[in-house]
Design a protein around this motif. Structure first.
Motif, PDB file in Angstrom:
ATOM      1  N   GLN A 143      32.982  32.873  12.473  1.00 43.77           N
ATOM      2  CA  GLN A 143      31.921  33.876  12.487  1.00 43.77           C
ATOM      3  C   GLN A 143      30.548  33.215  12.486  1.00 43.77           C
ATOM      4  N   ARG A 189      26.310  34.470  12.127  1.00 42.78           N
ATOM      5  CA  ARG A 189      25.426  35.569  11.760  1.00 42.78           C
ATOM      6  C   ARG A 189      24.198  35.559  12.663  1.00 42.78           C
ATOM      7  N   SER A 190      23.894  36.716  13.239  1.00 34.81           N
ATOM      8  CA  SER A 190      22.700  36.890  14.065  1.00 34.81           C
ATOM      9  C   SER A 190      21.902  38.055  13.474  1.00 34.81           C
ATOM     10  N   GLY A 191      20.906  37.712  12.648  1.00 31.15           N
ATOM     11  CA  GLY A 191      20.193  38.751  11.924  1.00 31.15           C
ATOM     12  C   GLY A 191      21.131  39.407  10.930  1.00 31.15           C
ATOM     13  N   ASP A 192      21.270  40.710  11.014  1.00 32.47           N
ATOM     14  CA  ASP A 192      22.186  41.444  10.142  1.00 32.47           C
ATOM     15  C   ASP A 192      23.577  41.583  10.740  1.00 32.47           C
ATOM     16  N   GLU A 193      23.756  41.071  11.944  1.00 38.35           N
ATOM     17  CA  GLU A 193      25.025  41.228  12.643  1.00 38.35           C
ATOM     18  C   GLU A 193      25.906  40.007  12.463  1.00 38.35           C
ATOM     19  N   VAL A 194      27.197  40.222  12.230  1.00 43.75           N
ATOM     20  CA  VAL A 194      28.186  39.148  12.156  1.00 43.75           C
ATOM     21  C   VAL A 194      28.997  39.153  13.447  1.00 43.75           C
ATOM     22  N   ILE A 195      29.008  37.996  14.127  1.00 46.58           N
ATOM     23  CA  ILE A 195      29.703  37.869  15.411  1.00 46.58           C
ATOM     24  C   ILE A 195      30.950  37.019  15.216  1.00 46.58           C
ATOM     25  N   ASN A 196      32.083  37.535  15.651  1.00 46.37           N
ATOM     26  CA  ASN A 196      33.328  36.772  15.632  1.00 46.37           C
ATOM     27  C   ASN A 196      33.453  35.984  16.932  1.00 46.37           C
ATOM     28  N   ASP A 239      36.049  37.902  24.104  1.00 45.96           N
ATOM     29  CA  ASP A 239      35.441  38.308  22.832  1.00 45.96           C
ATOM     30  C   ASP A 239      36.124  37.657  21.636  1.00 45.96           C
TER      31      ASP A 239
END
Length: 237
Positions: free
Chosen positions: A30, A32-39, A233
């Motif tokens: 994972q 983190r991009s700002g408040d977003e968590v990207i898998n 993805d």
């Protein structure tokens, strides 16, 4: 030689007779991009055997490079387990990761990453800088086997794209790795040169019993691999 014979597997991410040189078990990575968590990777199982060549394909941003970095111990998973030759290397510290990479893994980069002021032989010797012994004879032998016996003292700017890629392959092999990781190995090459490079990878895999993982957008690569794994993805399809 084009597509190689291999027994079909129900799961393309796992070899049919699994004694892997490298394995990911339920790996998630994972960011983190700002408040977003990207898998970037989402519960991925993946393995490669010695002597096997695997293509990893998928659109940009699908997690291919992250998978390569985790396999190559350049990145640490958020969860899951990474095995190298059966050893759990997930929690290795930086020093142990460096030693494991040096002992087991060779890298071939799309942009070659050759040192401009060094000769072909000297570029191949770079990974041996902190390894005891005289490795020049092996470096020169690898270059000769790559068809570069008359280019040992040439700098990168005196070599063609295909020749530079062969130097990069020889550099990846100088420490006798069991696993080679290639990032877009044909990305900067015309089709004929790309085919020659893939033939080199195929030969390395079969003759030296080396596992090869090639991350690519190029369908040509799949003609030379035992299996193709698709990532979308961060999920193995």
């Amino acid at each position: 030689m084009t597509e190689r014979d291999a027994a079909p597997s129900a799961d393309p991410s796992v070899p049919p007779n699994s004694n892997p040189v490298a394995e990911l078990d339920s790996v998630t990575k994972q960011y983190r991009s700002g408040d977003e968590v990207i898998n970037a990777l989402d519960d991925v199982d993946f393995a490669v055997e010695p002597g096997e060549m695997v293509a990893v394909m998928g659109p940009s941003g699908s997690g291919k490079s992250t998978l390569l970095n985790v396999l190559g111990l350049l990145d640490v998973p958020t969860s899951g387990t990474v095995y190298l030759d059966g050893d759990d290397v997930t929690d290795y510290d930086d020093e142990r990761r460096t030693m494991a990479r040096r002992r087991t893994i060779g890298f071939v980069f799309q942009s070659f990453h050759l040192v401009p002021m060094l000769t072909a032989t000297e570029n191949v010797l770079v990974p041996t800088m902190f390894v005891r012994g005289n490795h020049r004879e092996r470096a020169e032998d690898l270059l000769r086997r790559m068809g570069l016996g008359d280019r040992l003292d040439h700098r990168p700017d005196q070599l063609s794209g295909g020749q530079r890629q062969r130097v990069a392959i020889a550099r990846a092999l100088v420490n006798e790795p069991r696993l080679v990781l290639a990032d877009e190995p044909t990305g900067n090459l015309d089709q004929d040169t790309g085919r020659q490079i893939l033939e080199e990878f195929e030969r390395i895999s079969t003759e030296r019993d080396v596992g090869v993982v090639a991350v690519t957008h190029d369908d040509l690569v799949t003609e030379f691999t035992d299996r193709t794994v698709e990532l979308i993805d961060g999920v193995v399809q």
